[in-house]
Design a protein around this motif. Structure first.
Motif, PDB file in Angstrom:
ATOM      1  N   ARG A 229     -11.306  38.536 -17.826  1.00 31.29           N
ATOM      2  CA  ARG A 229     -12.289  37.471 -17.619  1.00 31.29           C
ATOM      3  C   ARG A 229     -13.240  37.824 -16.479  1.00 31.29           C
ATOM      4  O   ARG A 229     -14.439  37.535 -16.542  1.00 31.29           O
ATOM      5  CB  ARG A 229     -11.581  36.145 -17.340  1.00 31.29           C
ATOM      6  CG  ARG A 229     -10.886  35.551 -18.556  1.00 31.29           C
ATOM      7  CD  ARG A 229     -10.587  34.080 -18.346  1.00 31.29           C
ATOM      8  NE  ARG A 229      -9.635  33.876 -17.265  1.00 31.29           N
ATOM      9  CZ  ARG A 229      -8.321  33.757 -17.434  1.00 31.29           C
ATOM     10  NH1 ARG A 229      -7.806  33.848 -18.654  1.00 31.29           N
ATOM     11  NH2 ARG A 229      -7.528  33.558 -16.402  1.00 31.29           N
TER      12      ARG A 229
ATOM     13  N   ASN B  81     -15.277  32.157 -14.522  1.00 33.37           N
ATOM     14  CA  ASN B  81     -14.335  32.677 -13.531  1.00 33.37           C
ATOM     15  C   ASN B  81     -14.063  31.618 -12.457  1.00 33.37           C
ATOM     16  O   ASN B  81     -13.901  31.922 -11.272  1.00 33.37           O
ATOM     17  CB  ASN B  81     -14.892  33.958 -12.888  1.00 33.37           C
ATOM     18  CG  ASN B  81     -13.796  34.893 -12.419  1.00 33.37           C
ATOM     19  OD1 ASN B  81     -12.713  34.915 -12.989  1.00 33.37           O
ATOM     20  ND2 ASN B  81     -14.072  35.645 -11.382  1.00 33.37           N
TER      21      ASN B  81
ATOM     22  N   ARG C  87      -6.632  37.870 -16.601  1.00 32.74           N
ATOM     23  CA  ARG C  87      -7.573  37.418 -15.556  1.00 32.74           C
ATOM     24  C   ARG C  87      -8.579  38.526 -15.224  1.00 32.74           C
ATOM     25  O   ARG C  87      -9.759  38.253 -14.972  1.00 32.74           O
ATOM     26  CB  ARG C  87      -6.801  37.002 -14.300  1.00 32.74           C
ATOM     27  CG  ARG C  87      -6.038  35.700 -14.434  1.00 32.74           C
ATOM     28  CD  ARG C  87      -5.586  35.183 -13.076  1.00 32.74           C
ATOM     29  NE  ARG C  87      -4.650  36.085 -12.420  1.00 32.74           N
ATOM     30  CZ  ARG C  87      -3.335  36.027 -12.575  1.00 32.74           C
ATOM     31  NH1 ARG C  87      -2.789  35.108 -13.376  1.00 32.74           N
ATOM     32  NH2 ARG C  87      -2.548  36.867 -11.931  1.00 32.74           N
TER      33      ARG C  87
END
Length: 417
Positions: free
Chosen positions: A256, A169, A253
């Motif tokens: 993740r 990340n 995103r």
């Protein structure tokens, strides 16, 4: 001495951040080149594998990275190839490395990096390219973290062995080092323990003195369950979006982030479970641990129903059971136990756990139980997981199942973490 890893964040200029991303893309190109070189070499030499030196030579002076960084990518390929070969020899249906990558972790070791403790700076060398020395990547490390690294290096200049650039990340650095501490010699620690790893109870253990412990793994199950539900919800929404759109990227995103957060939670809880077990071993003066190896539990079951299934076919499992088995991180628990027990001066040995949960240690008969308690016709009864740990202990000590202690007369210590 124990090898440890320090994971840390850093700050850098946009130019250096771009260089780091470029390093991981170049490392991926090297990995893909290893696949092609090994494949072409095998086709040209009748299936013979390329050697380590031959692969190094084929990759030399082709990429704008430090030579040791290039060699470490090649080493990872060779290790993956050898591991796959070993698994195939054991009868597993593994594949040799074949998947091409877009990004791959870059590594630096030995003289490829240097620290400036006064300015809290880490320099990562990129080596020579086109006959010129490339400008090193300059990263600023937090002062408290740099102070910890300085303390490690002060006792041994070669303590830090390598640095790996990873993405969790966000870009992170993993620094591998030796802590310089010798494992203690526990004189008088004569007890032996059998360990049964489980999906509901992460660790169940039984000692030769009759003491036993059960450490629950229900928190781990809840973390994995929540992660699976969240990912399913995100994926369902993502299917309604155009791939590559702003909404799709935002959901990607989010995926993740969820994966990164759950991985950190699982690692923390696994550390807590294994630490509590090691503390229990020290309280009971344990000198050796026999750990059952549950490898093959998931491999020996099948998710599909097959017509005219014979006895040689794999057992059928339900979807929920399949998901629980796939989430069961017994390999991580074993790895954590190995190094934590070694640091405490306790010997660790892995043995087979075949039929340990089914066999009665009194009469030797085998039968399965659907409850948390094991009962036999001969009158023997005990907690199922502690019973399995006792049989693993018996197998490690004597090579067969027999009663070695009166563990069923003592109430096991239950740790709900």
């Amino acid at each position: 001495m124990a090898t440890k890893v320090l994971k840390l964040s850093f700050s850098a200029s946009k130019e250096n951040i771009d260089k780091l991303f470029a390093c991981n893309r170049i490392a991926a190109m090297i990995w893909n080149a290893c696949l092609e070189i090994a494949k072409n070499y095998a086709l040209a030499n009748g299936g013979k594998w390329i050697s380590k030196s031959g692969l190094y030579k084929a990759l030399k002076n082709l990429y704008p990275l430090h030579s040791q960084s290039v060699q470490m990518v090649a080493d990872k390929y060779l290790n993956a190839r050898d591991a796959a070969h070993a698994a195939i020899l054991k009868g597993y249906k593994n594949k040799y490395p074949w998947r091409r990558k877009k990004n791959f972790n870059t590594q630096w070791k030995d003289k490829a990096f240097s620290f400036n403790f006064e300015k809290n700076i880490l320099l990562l060398s990129l080596g020579n390219w086109d006959g010129k020395r490339q400008k090193a990547i300059c990263l600023e490390i937090p002062q408290n973290t740099m102070a910890k690294i300085s303390k490690i290096v002060s006792s041994n200049k070669d303590a830090v062995s390598q640095i790996e650039l990873c993405y969790d990340n966000g870009l992170m650095l993993c620094i591998t080092y030796d802590d310089g501490k010798q494992s203690p010699k526990n004189i008088g620690f004569t007890e032996t323990v059998g360990v049964d790893l489980g999906e509901i109870h992460s660790i169940a253990a039984c000692a030769t003195n009759g003491n036993s412990v059960i450490i629950t793994g229900r928190k781990l199950r809840s973390i994995n369950r929540l992660r699976n539900k969240t990912l399913a919800s995100i994926s369902k929404t993502q299917t309604k979006c155009t791939k590559g759109s702003r909404r799709w990227k935002k959901l990607q995103r989010k995926k993740r982030y969820v994966l990164s957060k759950s991985a950190h939670q699982v690692a923390y809880k696994t550390h807590e479970i294994t630490k509590n077990f090691v503390d229990w071993c020290l309280e009971n003066k344990v000198g050796k641990v026999f750990c059952g190896n549950p490898e093959g539990v998931q491999r020996n079951t099948s998710g599909r129903k097959k017509k005219n299934r014979t006895k040689n076919k794999k057992k059928i499992r339900k979807r929920k059971v399949a998901q629980k088995l796939s989430n069961w991180n017994f390999g991580k628990v074993k790895n954590y136990l190995k190094y934590k027990l070694a640091n405490a001066g306790i010997e660790f040995e892995e043995i087979s756990e075949a039929y340990s949960s089914q066999t009665c240690p009194i009469c030797g008969q085998r039968h399965k139980t659907n409850s948390r308690n094991y009962k036999c016709k001969c009158g023997y009864k005990a907690h199922r997981d502690v019973h399995g740990a006792h049989n693993i202990l018996s197998l490690g000590l004597n090579g067969h199942f027999e009663k070695v202690c009166d563990f069923e007369k003592q109430k096991p210590k239950y740790l709900r973490l």
